[in-house]
Write an enzyme that holds these catalytic residues in place. Structure first.
Site, mmCIF file in Angstrom:
data_model
loop_
_atom_site.group_PDB
_atom_site.id
_atom_site.type_symbol
_atom_site.label_atom_id
_atom_site.label_comp_id
_atom_site.label_asym_id
_atom_site.label_seq_id
_atom_site.Cartn_x
_atom_site.Cartn_y
_atom_site.Cartn_z
ATOM 1 N N HIS A 100 0.846 -1.193 0.000
ATOM 2 C CA HIS A 100 0.000 0.000 0.000
ATOM 3 C C HIS A 100 0.885 1.247 0.000
ATOM 4 O O HIS A 100 2.106 1.154 0.175
ATOM 5 C CB HIS A 100 -0.943 0.009 1.221
ATOM 6 C CG HIS A 100 -0.257 0.019 2.539
ATOM 7 N ND1 HIS A 100 -0.239 -1.068 3.386
ATOM 8 C CD2 HIS A 100 0.456 0.979 3.167
ATOM 9 C CE1 HIS A 100 0.440 -0.764 4.469
ATOM 10 N NE2 HIS A 100 0.884 0.461 4.355
HETATM 11 P P1 TYD Z 1 -1.854 -3.110 7.613
HETATM 12 O O1 TYD Z 1 -1.414 -1.690 7.736
HETATM 13 O O2 TYD Z 1 -2.650 -3.490 6.405
HETATM 14 O O3 TYD Z 1 -0.617 -4.088 7.737
HETATM 15 P P2 TYD Z 1 0.720 -4.204 6.879
HETATM 16 O O4 TYD Z 1 0.828 -3.010 6.005
HETATM 17 O O5 TYD Z 1 1.798 -4.300 7.877
HETATM 18 O O6 TYD Z 1 0.654 -5.463 6.091
HETATM 19 O O7 TYD Z 1 -2.668 -3.460 8.924
HETATM 20 C C1 TYD Z 1 -3.090 -4.786 9.230
HETATM 21 C C2 TYD Z 1 -4.339 -4.683 10.062
HETATM 22 O O8 TYD Z 1 -4.098 -3.988 11.283
HETATM 23 C C3 TYD Z 1 -5.467 -3.951 9.367
HETATM 24 O O9 TYD Z 1 -6.676 -4.616 9.690
HETATM 25 C C4 TYD Z 1 -5.470 -2.591 9.999
HETATM 26 C C5 TYD Z 1 -4.937 -2.855 11.398
HETATM 27 N N1 TYD Z 1 -4.167 -1.722 11.948
HETATM 28 C C6 TYD Z 1 -4.723 -0.934 12.926
HETATM 29 O O10 TYD Z 1 -5.873 -1.140 13.356
HETATM 30 N N2 TYD Z 1 -3.990 0.096 13.423
HETATM 31 C C7 TYD Z 1 -2.732 0.355 12.993
HETATM 32 O O11 TYD Z 1 -2.065 1.302 13.481
HETATM 33 C C8 TYD Z 1 -2.166 -0.479 11.962
HETATM 34 C C9 TYD Z 1 -0.780 -0.235 11.424
HETATM 35 C C10 TYD Z 1 -2.927 -1.510 11.470
#
Ligand code: TYD
Length: 139
Positions: free
Chosen positions: A55
């Site tokens: 992302h």
């Molecule tokens: P995501 O940012 O998609 O993970 P990565 O980029 O590391 O693969 O986040 C994974 C899940 O965690 C998603 O459901 C959103 C949640 N999340 C939060 O609730 N708060 C946060 O600060 C972060 C970073 C993620």
């Protein structure tokens, strides 16, 4: 931010206070990183072969640190790509807004520590690469 480039994403050497009983590294907002730190999170228990990220953010700045172990970060601004290896707890990668990133090739037991300039806001994410391409083209 739409007009950022991967060359705005720099590896930042951090301090290390060393003594016989171990090391300590300190990161202070506006001192070691060009933002106030509003949120800290960390990835751990990452299975072999996992890909995280996938992302971009519209406003969020991050400093990404391999607190333990190692992993690679693929950065893409639509004009250029680069891969940065993080493998030391006293080095961070500044990732500016408007950069697509994927975190790959985590070593066993690695910990990815992230210092972020904003609290979690889902609307700040661009999770679709085609939408990211349009965003970088000004749409
Ligand atoms: P995501 O940012 O998609 O993970 P990565 O980029 O590391 O693969 O986040 C994974 C899940 O965690 C998603 O459901 C959103 C949640 N999340 C939060 O609730 N708060 C946060 O600060 C972060 C970073 C993620």
């Amino acid at each position: 931010m739409k007009d950022t480039s991967i060359y705005d994403c720099n590896v930042i050497p951090l301090n290390k206070i060393h003594n016989r009983s171990g090391n300590i590294t300190i990161v202070e907002g506006q001192t070691n990183v060009p933002f106030d730190v509003k949120r800290v999170y960390y990835l751990y228990d990452i299975p072999s072969g996992a890909v995280r990220g996938g992302h971009a953010h519209k406003k969020l700045y991050q400093l990404i640190i391999a607190a333990s172990g190692s992993f690679n970060i693929l950065l893409d601004d639509r004009n250029n790509k680069k891969i940065v290896t993080l493998n030391k707890p006293d080095v961070g990668l500044l990732v500016v807004p408007g950069i697509w990133r994927e975190l790959i090739e985590f070593s066993s037991g690695s910990i990815c520590l992230v210092l972020a300039s904003e609290i979690y806001i889902e609307e700040d994410y661009i999770r679709d690469f085609n939408i990211f391409k349009s965003y970088k083209n000004g749409y």
